[in-house]
Design an enzyme around this catalytic site. Sequence first.
Site, short mmCIF file in Angstrom:
data_model
loop_
_atom_site.label_atom_id
_atom_site.label_comp_id
_atom_site.label_asym_id
_atom_site.label_seq_id
_atom_site.Cartn_x
_atom_site.Cartn_y
_atom_site.Cartn_z
N ASP A 95 33.20 33.04 42.09
CA ASP A 95 33.84 34.04 41.23
C ASP A 95 33.05 34.24 39.95
O ASP A 95 32.88 35.37 39.48
CB ASP A 95 35.26 33.60 40.91
N PHE A 96 32.55 33.13 39.39
CA PHE A 96 31.76 33.23 38.17
C PHE A 96 30.47 34.01 38.44
O PHE A 96 30.08 34.88 37.67
CB PHE A 96 31.43 31.83 37.62
#
Length: 520
Positions: A310-311
Amino acid sequence: MDAAVAAVSAKDDTATHAVGSTPSVPPPSSAPSSEPAGERRPGAARGDGTNLVVVGDAFLDRDHIGRVERVASDEPALVVTGGTTHARPGGAALAAVLSAGQGYPVTLVTALGQDAVGDQLRTLLDEARVTVVDLGLDGSTAVKTRIRAAGRTVMMLDEHDVCPPVGREGDTALAAARRVLIEADGVLVSDYGRGVAAHTGLRAVLAEAARRTPLVWDPHPRGTVPVAHTAVVTPNSREARVIASFTGGDTLSDDVEAARAVGREWGPVQVALTRHEHGAVLLADADLPPLVVPTKVAAGLKADPCGAGDFFAGHLALMMACGKLPSEAVASAVEAASAYVAAGGPRTVAHPSDGGSPRTGLSSAGLATGTQGAIELADAVRASGGTVVAAGGCFDLLHAGHVRLLEQARELGDCLIVCLNSDDSLSRLKGPSRPIVPAAQRAQVLAALASVDAVLVFEEDTPEAAIRSLRPAIWVKGGDYSGMQIPEDALVSSLGGRTVVVPFVAGWSTSSLIDAARTR
């Protein structure tokens, strides 16, 4: 959507010294650069208010952290006792929170239930300063729980396997989603296969938005296909194999072919395939060689990679919103996701930054958690029974004497962390004509050495505060200190460590190099 860039080197965390800060996103550069074949530079964001819209399925993540001290007597199962439970946003909500932590306005378009879990998730998102456009969920908000002990996940529980219909709030919410998407500088679709990205009306709006702004699609094997004009898709290696029905091993060559298979399945689209602890590959064109962005695993680091994918995807979308090429954005995203994992992964959500500018660290977006990454590394090595070694200095012009000193220091333990004088600290020590090389560049060069596992930049006149944070078992000085009282010795001893001197390499000094350069 498994963690995509995992267990990575604290070498990626060396350029700044903001404890606990989140890897930052540099503002768009006005300097032109050539565009590699197959790449198209997205339009630069409008002014300084670069905003990202994250679209996707949100749920609540819970971590129960306990102890494993025995195996059940009646069956071969681990018994987890005691512990505490922590909650944080999950899925697209985690992607939104991690992106907001990088210093830019973020709006999340999702679907939440009218239940206690949905209310808790709304509160967590509000605390993270994420604006929510709620399409509405005709059912319960999903909860996923990890049971963890000794730094590892023992079991994962998905309490809501059935995906309720999306769109309870009707046309009004869809119109609100269209407004924010059309005005966005960048869009990330974080598809967790629970229905938001498959919503027919929302897909039409996403396709419209993708024509005018860079759209990154982070897919899921149970999710839907990207909309037309998607700029980049970001599967991890396992997801790519499922999406494209590709069989193969886990070598670089296999991952490249899996990325090609995804490109053919969903093309034309650029594929940024994340390779867990090995970095990422970018295929801008299926017929051209890939861009390979490696990373390295830090010595002794017990990493929690949850949220790294996600990052990565959020940082990539932000960089493209700032006008960066996909190749530039992927390289920066690998470093940023590496820094996120080295700084504690999902723990950074529960323990946010203590302040400081989120947009600092222009030289390398992934280097903004140097202090925290170094401390995490020291703690991890110590917890596994290893020996933490540290050395300090200015290292203004790196020379053979420095290299040999650091090589000898590294041989004394299981990791070597260099405590580096900041620019102001060095100038006070050596005079106004120094440094020759800025701290960010000195840190980057030091971190590139095989002997160095992390770099911690300190602002003070002495490394005492850094030593207190790291608590090294061994503090190393060069042989030019042999037979002398070493200032840090008393502090190191009080922390249970030992100060040692390694042999001096004659004929090398930064001052003599500077003098020689001036006389030529």
